[in-house]
Design a protein around this motif. Structure first.
Motif, short mmCIF file in Angstrom:
data_model
loop_
_atom_site.label_atom_id
_atom_site.label_comp_id
_atom_site.label_asym_id
_atom_site.label_seq_id
_atom_site.Cartn_x
_atom_site.Cartn_y
_atom_site.Cartn_z
N GLU A 141 11.57 12.33 25.50
CA GLU A 141 12.82 11.99 24.82
C GLU A 141 12.55 11.54 23.38
OE1 GLU A 141 16.12 8.43 25.02
OE2 GLU A 141 15.16 9.05 26.89
N MET A 142 11.53 10.69 23.22
CA MET A 142 11.19 10.21 21.88
C MET A 142 10.73 11.36 20.99
SD MET A 142 9.38 6.56 22.68
CE MET A 142 9.21 6.06 20.98
N HIS A 143 9.92 12.26 21.51
CA HIS A 143 9.44 13.40 20.72
C HIS A 143 10.61 14.34 20.35
CE1 HIS A 143 5.27 12.57 22.44
NE2 HIS A 143 5.26 12.23 21.18
N ARG A 144 11.55 14.52 21.28
CA ARG A 144 12.72 15.33 20.98
C ARG A 144 13.52 14.70 19.85
NH1 ARG A 144 17.63 14.66 22.21
NH2 ARG A 144 17.27 13.16 23.86
N LYS A 145 13.65 13.37 19.89
CA LYS A 145 14.39 12.68 18.83
C LYS A 145 13.66 12.78 17.48
CE LYS A 145 17.04 9.52 21.65
NZ LYS A 145 17.42 8.14 21.89
N ILE A 146 12.34 12.74 17.53
CA ILE A 146 11.57 12.90 16.28
C ILE A 146 11.83 14.28 15.69
CG2 ILE A 146 9.23 13.19 15.37
CD1 ILE A 146 8.39 10.90 17.29
N CYS A 147 11.84 15.30 16.54
CA CYS A 147 12.12 16.66 16.05
C CYS A 147 13.53 16.75 15.46
CB CYS A 147 11.95 17.68 17.17
SG CYS A 147 10.23 17.89 17.69
N GLU A 148 14.50 16.12 16.12
CA GLU A 148 15.88 16.10 15.60
C GLU A 148 15.93 15.39 14.26
OE1 GLU A 148 18.42 14.33 18.51
OE2 GLU A 148 18.08 15.91 19.97
N MET A 149 15.18 14.31 14.14
CA MET A 149 15.17 13.53 12.89
C MET A 149 14.62 14.39 11.74
SD MET A 149 13.45 9.82 12.11
CE MET A 149 11.78 10.34 12.42
N LEU A 150 13.62 15.19 12.02
CA LEU A 150 13.03 16.03 10.98
C LEU A 150 13.97 17.13 10.52
CD1 LEU A 150 9.39 16.30 12.31
CD2 LEU A 150 10.20 14.96 10.37
N ILE A 151 14.85 17.57 11.39
CA ILE A 151 15.80 18.61 11.05
C ILE A 151 16.88 18.07 10.12
CG2 ILE A 151 17.56 20.17 11.97
CD1 ILE A 151 15.74 20.48 14.43
N ILE A 152 17.22 16.80 10.28
CA ILE A 152 18.29 16.19 9.47
C ILE A 152 17.92 16.18 8.06
CG2 ILE A 152 19.51 14.05 8.96
CD1 ILE A 152 19.44 13.43 11.89
N HIS A 187 0.79 -1.22 0.00
CA HIS A 187 0.00 0.00 0.00
C HIS A 187 0.83 1.28 0.00
CE1 HIS A 187 -3.22 -2.75 0.82
NE2 HIS A 187 -2.62 -3.14 1.92
N TYR A 188 2.09 1.18 0.37
CA TYR A 188 2.94 2.36 0.43
C TYR A 188 4.40 1.99 0.20
CZ TYR A 188 3.93 0.75 5.20
OH TYR A 188 4.29 0.01 6.30
N VAL A 189 5.18 3.00 -0.10
CA VAL A 189 6.63 2.86 -0.19
C VAL A 189 7.18 3.47 1.08
CG1 VAL A 189 8.68 3.62 -1.45
CG2 VAL A 189 6.59 3.07 -2.70
N SER A 190 8.11 2.78 1.73
CA SER A 190 8.65 3.34 2.97
C SER A 190 10.01 3.98 2.72
CB SER A 190 8.78 2.26 4.04
OG SER A 190 9.82 1.38 3.72
N MET A 191 10.28 4.97 3.53
CA MET A 191 11.58 5.64 3.52
C MET A 191 12.10 5.53 4.95
SD MET A 191 12.46 9.63 2.77
CE MET A 191 11.98 9.56 1.05
N THR A 192 13.10 4.67 5.14
CA THR A 192 13.65 4.47 6.47
C THR A 192 14.75 5.48 6.72
OG1 THR A 192 13.13 2.12 6.35
CG2 THR A 192 14.73 2.80 8.01
N VAL A 193 14.57 6.26 7.76
CA VAL A 193 15.55 7.28 8.14
C VAL A 193 16.51 6.65 9.14
CG1 VAL A 193 15.84 9.56 9.14
CG2 VAL A 193 13.81 9.05 7.80
N PRO A 194 17.81 6.75 8.91
CA PRO A 194 18.78 6.12 9.83
C PRO A 194 18.86 6.87 11.17
CG PRO A 194 19.95 7.38 8.17
CD PRO A 194 18.49 7.44 7.82
N PHE A 195 17.82 6.69 11.95
CA PHE A 195 17.70 7.40 13.22
C PHE A 195 16.98 6.50 14.21
CE2 PHE A 195 16.51 10.72 16.13
CZ PHE A 195 17.53 11.64 16.00
#
Length: 128
Positions: free
Chosen positions: A117-128, A67-75
Protein backbone atom coordinates in the motif's frame (compact mmCIF):
# COMPACT_ATOMS: atom_id res chain seq x y z
CA UNK A 1 57.21 2.91 -15.00
CA UNK A 2 53.86 2.04 -13.42
CA UNK A 3 54.70 4.11 -10.33
CA UNK A 4 55.51 7.22 -12.40
CA UNK A 5 52.25 6.82 -14.32
CA UNK A 6 50.27 6.48 -11.08
CA UNK A 7 51.89 9.58 -9.55
CA UNK A 8 51.30 11.65 -12.69
CA UNK A 9 47.66 10.49 -12.80
CA UNK A 10 47.12 11.64 -9.23
CA UNK A 11 48.74 15.02 -9.91
CA UNK A 12 46.60 15.52 -13.04
CA UNK A 13 43.49 14.56 -11.11
CA UNK A 14 44.24 17.07 -8.38
CA UNK A 15 44.99 19.96 -10.73
CA UNK A 16 41.69 20.03 -12.64
CA UNK A 17 38.78 21.97 -11.14
CA UNK A 18 35.88 19.99 -9.76
CA UNK A 19 32.31 21.08 -10.49
CA UNK A 20 29.57 20.37 -8.01
CA UNK A 21 26.04 19.66 -9.06
CA UNK A 22 22.48 19.74 -7.92
CA UNK A 23 21.08 16.49 -6.61
CA UNK A 24 17.41 15.54 -6.24
CA UNK A 25 16.76 12.76 -3.73
CA UNK A 26 13.57 10.82 -3.14
CA UNK A 27 14.51 8.55 -0.23
CA UNK A 28 12.56 5.78 1.42
CA UNK A 29 11.66 6.04 5.11
CA UNK A 30 13.39 4.14 7.88
CA UNK A 31 16.87 2.66 7.87
CA UNK A 32 17.28 3.57 4.21
CA UNK A 33 17.07 7.22 5.19
CA UNK A 34 19.64 6.85 7.98
CA UNK A 35 22.23 5.61 5.48
CA UNK A 36 21.19 8.09 2.80
CA UNK A 37 21.49 11.01 5.22
CA UNK A 38 25.15 10.14 5.86
CA UNK A 39 25.81 10.21 2.12
CA UNK A 40 23.97 13.52 1.73
CA UNK A 41 26.10 15.13 4.44
CA UNK A 42 29.25 14.09 2.62
CA UNK A 43 27.95 15.32 -0.73
CA UNK A 44 26.97 18.62 0.88
CA UNK A 45 30.46 18.99 2.36
CA UNK A 46 31.81 18.67 -1.19
CA UNK A 47 29.67 21.53 -2.41
CA UNK A 48 26.64 19.78 -3.88
CA UNK A 49 23.20 21.37 -3.58
CA UNK A 50 20.71 18.76 -2.44
CA UNK A 51 16.92 18.78 -2.53
CA UNK A 52 15.06 16.01 -0.70
CA UNK A 53 11.45 15.13 -1.52
CA UNK A 54 9.49 14.02 1.54
CA UNK A 55 5.89 13.04 2.22
CA UNK A 56 3.72 15.10 4.54
CA UNK A 57 3.63 12.33 7.15
CA UNK A 58 7.36 11.52 6.99
CA UNK A 59 8.70 10.09 10.25
CA UNK A 60 12.45 10.26 9.72
CA UNK A 61 13.10 12.81 7.00
CA UNK A 62 13.31 16.21 8.66
CA UNK A 63 11.73 19.20 6.97
CA UNK A 64 14.73 21.38 7.89
CA UNK A 65 18.40 20.52 7.64
CA UNK A 66 21.67 22.37 7.15
CA UNK A 67 22.65 19.76 4.53
CA UNK A 68 19.66 19.85 2.19
CA UNK A 69 16.53 21.73 1.23
CA UNK A 70 13.36 19.72 1.61
CA UNK A 71 10.33 19.71 -0.63
CA UNK A 72 7.30 18.41 1.24
CA UNK A 73 4.71 16.87 -1.04
CA UNK A 74 1.15 17.13 0.33
CA UNK A 75 0.65 13.38 0.28
CA UNK A 76 0.18 10.85 3.09
CA UNK A 77 2.00 7.52 2.81
CA UNK A 78 -0.03 5.94 5.59
CA UNK A 79 2.72 4.90 7.99
CA UNK A 80 0.61 4.97 11.13
CA UNK A 81 1.97 4.32 14.61
CA UNK A 82 -0.88 2.02 15.60
CA UNK A 83 -0.23 -0.50 12.82
CA UNK A 84 3.47 -0.83 13.65
CA UNK A 85 2.85 -0.91 17.39
CA UNK A 86 0.33 -3.73 16.88
CA UNK A 87 2.70 -5.56 14.51
CA UNK A 88 5.58 -5.55 17.01
CA UNK A 89 3.27 -6.57 19.86
CA UNK A 90 1.93 -9.48 17.81
CA UNK A 91 5.46 -10.55 16.83
CA UNK A 92 6.47 -10.69 20.49
CA UNK A 93 3.32 -12.59 21.43
CA UNK A 94 3.90 -15.17 18.68
CA UNK A 95 7.46 -15.78 19.91
CA UNK A 96 6.53 -15.95 23.60
CA UNK A 97 3.63 -18.31 23.05
CA UNK A 98 5.55 -20.34 20.46
CA UNK A 99 2.68 -20.15 18.00
CA UNK A 100 2.77 -21.92 14.66
CA UNK A 101 4.69 -20.80 11.60
CA UNK A 102 1.33 -20.18 9.90
CA UNK A 103 0.47 -17.54 12.51
CA UNK A 104 3.77 -15.81 11.84
CA UNK A 105 3.21 -16.12 8.09
CA UNK A 106 -0.23 -14.47 8.39
CA UNK A 107 1.31 -11.55 10.27
CA UNK A 108 4.07 -11.25 7.66
CA UNK A 109 1.42 -11.10 4.93
CA UNK A 110 -0.27 -8.21 6.76
CA UNK A 111 3.05 -6.37 6.82
CA UNK A 112 3.58 -7.11 3.12
CA UNK A 113 0.15 -5.66 2.36
CA UNK A 114 0.98 -2.51 4.34
CA UNK A 115 4.26 -2.05 2.45
CA UNK A 116 2.50 -2.71 -0.87
CA UNK A 117 0.00 0.00 0.00
CA UNK A 118 2.80 2.42 0.89
CA UNK A 119 4.67 1.66 -2.35
CA UNK A 120 1.47 2.16 -4.36
CA UNK A 121 1.01 5.54 -2.67
CA UNK A 122 4.61 6.49 -3.46
CA UNK A 123 3.98 5.70 -7.12
CA UNK A 124 0.79 7.81 -7.04
CA UNK A 125 2.71 10.65 -5.42
CA UNK A 126 5.30 10.60 -8.21
CA UNK A 127 2.59 10.86 -10.86
CA UNK A 128 1.14 14.00 -9.27
Amino acid sequence: MDFIFAVSSIILTLTFPVHCGKILVFPHEGSHWVNMNILLRELHSRGHQITVIRALDSWFISETSPHYVSMTVPFLLGGDDEFYRSFVSNQLQIRRQRKSAWTRFKLDMELKEKFSEMHRKICEMLII
